[in-house]
Enzyme design. Structure first.
Site, short mmCIF file in Angstrom:
data_model
loop_
_atom_site.label_atom_id
_atom_site.label_comp_id
_atom_site.label_asym_id
_atom_site.label_seq_id
_atom_site.Cartn_x
_atom_site.Cartn_y
_atom_site.Cartn_z
CD GLU A 51 -4.69 -24.43 7.45
OE1 GLU A 51 -5.02 -25.45 6.81
OE2 GLU A 51 -4.03 -23.49 6.96
CG PHE A 113 0.10 -36.95 1.58
CD1 PHE A 113 0.85 -36.10 0.78
CD2 PHE A 113 -1.23 -36.65 1.79
CE1 PHE A 113 0.28 -34.98 0.19
CE2 PHE A 113 -1.82 -35.53 1.21
CZ PHE A 113 -1.05 -34.68 0.40
CD GLN A 114 -1.88 -32.79 3.59
OE1 GLN A 114 -2.89 -33.27 4.12
NE2 GLN A 114 -1.92 -31.70 2.83
CE LYS A 163 -9.22 -39.98 7.33
NZ LYS A 163 -9.07 -39.73 5.88
CG MET A 467 8.19 -0.12 15.97
SD MET A 467 8.08 1.46 16.86
CE MET A 467 6.48 1.29 17.66
#
Length: 559
Positions: A51, A113-114, A163, A467
């Site tokens: 993602e 959940f999630q 959802k 760097m």
């Protein structure tokens, strides 16, 4: 007509002219993905490997086009994986709409959940965000999100959708988005008159160009303004291409790794005209000594940037393009021949130089510039390679240098490169990475090969975090604490395993042939360039020092 939330979302995206989404599916967005399946011929979905890659790709798409970039992820970890990309876009004022799914309304706040509060998490790094719990509000929310993302100072907007909202139905009526008009009433004739007076009184002006000039599509106005003021020009990372790097009046980048000419010119000038820059600490160095001999005129769309980091003498607040148009209409051409001659003498005296022994990052970039004629989009990760890319590839056009300036996000460039190439299929798009950065999101090579997106990925492989090692070398007594990457990773084999064509360059004589081949074959290519571990970015300003204390390698050795 009655449509589900998913159908409404897709119709609203079509309203906004969205042709591409970067994303990754999951349970909370299954209804949306099912609807995208039905509209494959209208909206292209690029399945990234992670993602975060989707958010960076949407960012690169937006920066290279000026359009709103769109990414999509599921709830929980899918949403949190977007956060770094959202923050990157926020720091650099990139128009983006990030769409996330969440659990059903009746499960919100129950540690389902999630489930995460992604709106709460992203509140500090979005221009605005929304949680949609009612399907009747979805269409207007999506329309508002796109409007907010691209008006005024652009930025990312997050829309989190429960959802069940994606499955519920409500009435949908198509709305054609209004044309976004440029705001012209934020500054007055008195504001302009004061600015013009400052310009007319100046004997040694410098024009300092930031990312706002690129964002507002003001490059034509910038060029005319430079001609009218008759002043040398310097820029930031984000401002590159708004004024051509090939123009004789261009002095190079300003700040920590800016040129001596740019840093000395700003220190000596009696008027600094700042166009769309926020005075980052990497630009100003010691703020108490920044432009110490100058009055400062700042032009910016965001009033919050005025006197935030540097106190200015006068500000004109407005869209850069509109402000410069107004200045160009009223300002008579100035002449500063002696000052220009002095600055040009400095350019002659203090050119950028790099070691011509062995293979180096600057050599590769100069060779790339030669082979492409500068006609390419360069994306970068963050570190030495980023600075060399800013120094040694001359950007003649805007939206051709795409980099994480404000947040400094390692792992940004490859996703951004994919997004920029998807948006500009007829242009050469090249990502420059250090080996440390490439490790972070190299899985996106699989995205490029999956869709045969013909990007060129060049790795400046010095087997160190370059760097950080440079700072350790100069300021930490050469104590290289966990910056040496002395493992057995073979990037050529990794790239080939993901389906890309891969090359390795170990010496100068191999470079031109490999680069020509990569530019010719029009497939995803990875080039592993083996460099010295202790090559450094010069010039440099030490942290906390004034920009006039810029030093080169020769200066450092002389001490």
């Amino acid at each position: 007509m009655q449509l589900t939330g998913s159908q409404i979302l897709v119709e609203c995206l079509k309203e906004q002219g969205v042709d591409t989404i970067f994303g990754y599916p999951g349970g909370a967005v299954l209804n949306i993905y099912d609807e995208l399946y039905r509209h494959q011929d209208e909206i292209r979905h690029i399945l990234t490997s992670h993602e975060q890659g989707a958010s960076h790709a949407a960012d690169g798409y937006a920066r290279s086009t000026g359009k709103v970039g769109v990414c999509l992820a599921t709830s929980g970890p899918g949403a949190t994986n977007l956060v770094t990309g959202i923050a990157t876009a926020y720091m650099d004022s990139v128009p983006m709409v990030a769409i996330t799914g969440n659990v059903a309304v009746n499960l919100l706040g129950k540690d389902s959940f999630q489930e995460v509060d992604i709106a709460g998490i992203t509140m500090p790094v979005t221009k605005h965000n929304f949680i949609v719990k009612d399907v009747a509000q979805l269409a207007d929310t999506i329309r508002r999100a796109f409007l907010i993302a691209q008006t005024g100072r652009p930025g990312p907007v997050l829309v989190d959708i429960a959802k069940d909202v994606t499955g519920n139905k409500t009435e949908y009526t198509k709305v054609i988005p209004p044309m976004i008009e440029r705001v012209k009433d934020t500054f007055s004739s008195e504001d302009l008159a004061t600015g013009i007076q400052m310009i007319e009184e100046a004997k040694k002006p410098v024009i300092f160009i930031g990312g706002g000039a690129v964002i507002s599509d003001a490059w034509e106005e910038v060029r005319e303004f430079v001609k009218r003021v008759d002043a040398p020009v310097t820029d930031t990372l984000m401002g590159k291409g708004a004024f051509s790097g090939d123009d004789p009046y261009y002095t190079g980048m300003l700040g920590m790794h800016g040129t001596k000419t740019a840093n000395f010119s700003v220190t000596e000038c009696d008027l600094l005209i700042t166009v769309g820059s926020r005075f980052s600490d990497r630009v100003t160095g010691n703020t108490a000594r920044f432009a110490k001999n100058a009055r400062i005129l700042q032009i910016d769309i965001d009033a919050a940037e005025i006197n935030k980091n540097i106190l200015v003498n006068h500000a004109v607040i407005g869209d850069i393009k509109e402000v410069l148009k107004a200045f160009n209409d009223k300002l008579e051409e100035q002449k500063h021949g002696d000052w220009i001659a002095h600055v040009m003498d400095m350019k002659e005296k203090y050119p950028l130089k790099y070691h011509e022994r062995g293979l180096t990052g600057p050599f590769i970039l100069r060779k790339l510039y030669e082979l492409t004629g500068g006609d390419a989009i360069i994306t970068t990760e963050v570190g030495q390679h980023q600075m060399w890319s800013a120094q040694y590839f001359n950007y003649k056009k805007p939206r051709t240098f795409i980099t994480s300036g404000g947040l400094g996000t390692m792992g940004y460039g490859l996703g951004a490169c994919i997004g920029a190439k998807v948006a500009n299929p007829d242009k050469t798009v090249i990502n420059i990475a250090g080996d440390g950065c490439f490790r972070m999101n190299m899985n996106e090579i699989a995205t490029a090969t999956r869709y045969n997106i013909p990007i060129i990925q060049i790795i400046f492989n010095n087997h160190v975090l370059g760097m950080v090692r440079q700072w350790q070398s100069l300021f930490y007594g050469e104590r290289y604490s966990y910056t040496t990457l002395n493992d057995c990773v073979d990037f050529v084999k990794v790239a080939e395993a993901m389906g890309a064509k891969a090359y390795r360059i170990t010496k100068v004589e191999e470079a031109e042939e490999v680069l020509k081949e990569a530019l010719r074959i029009n497939i995803p290519v990875v080039i592993d360039c083996i460099l010295e571990s202790d090559d450094k970015v010069w010039p440099m300003v030490a942290p906390g020092a004034a920009i006039e204390e810029v030093f080169t390698e020769e200066d450092f050795k002389a001490k």
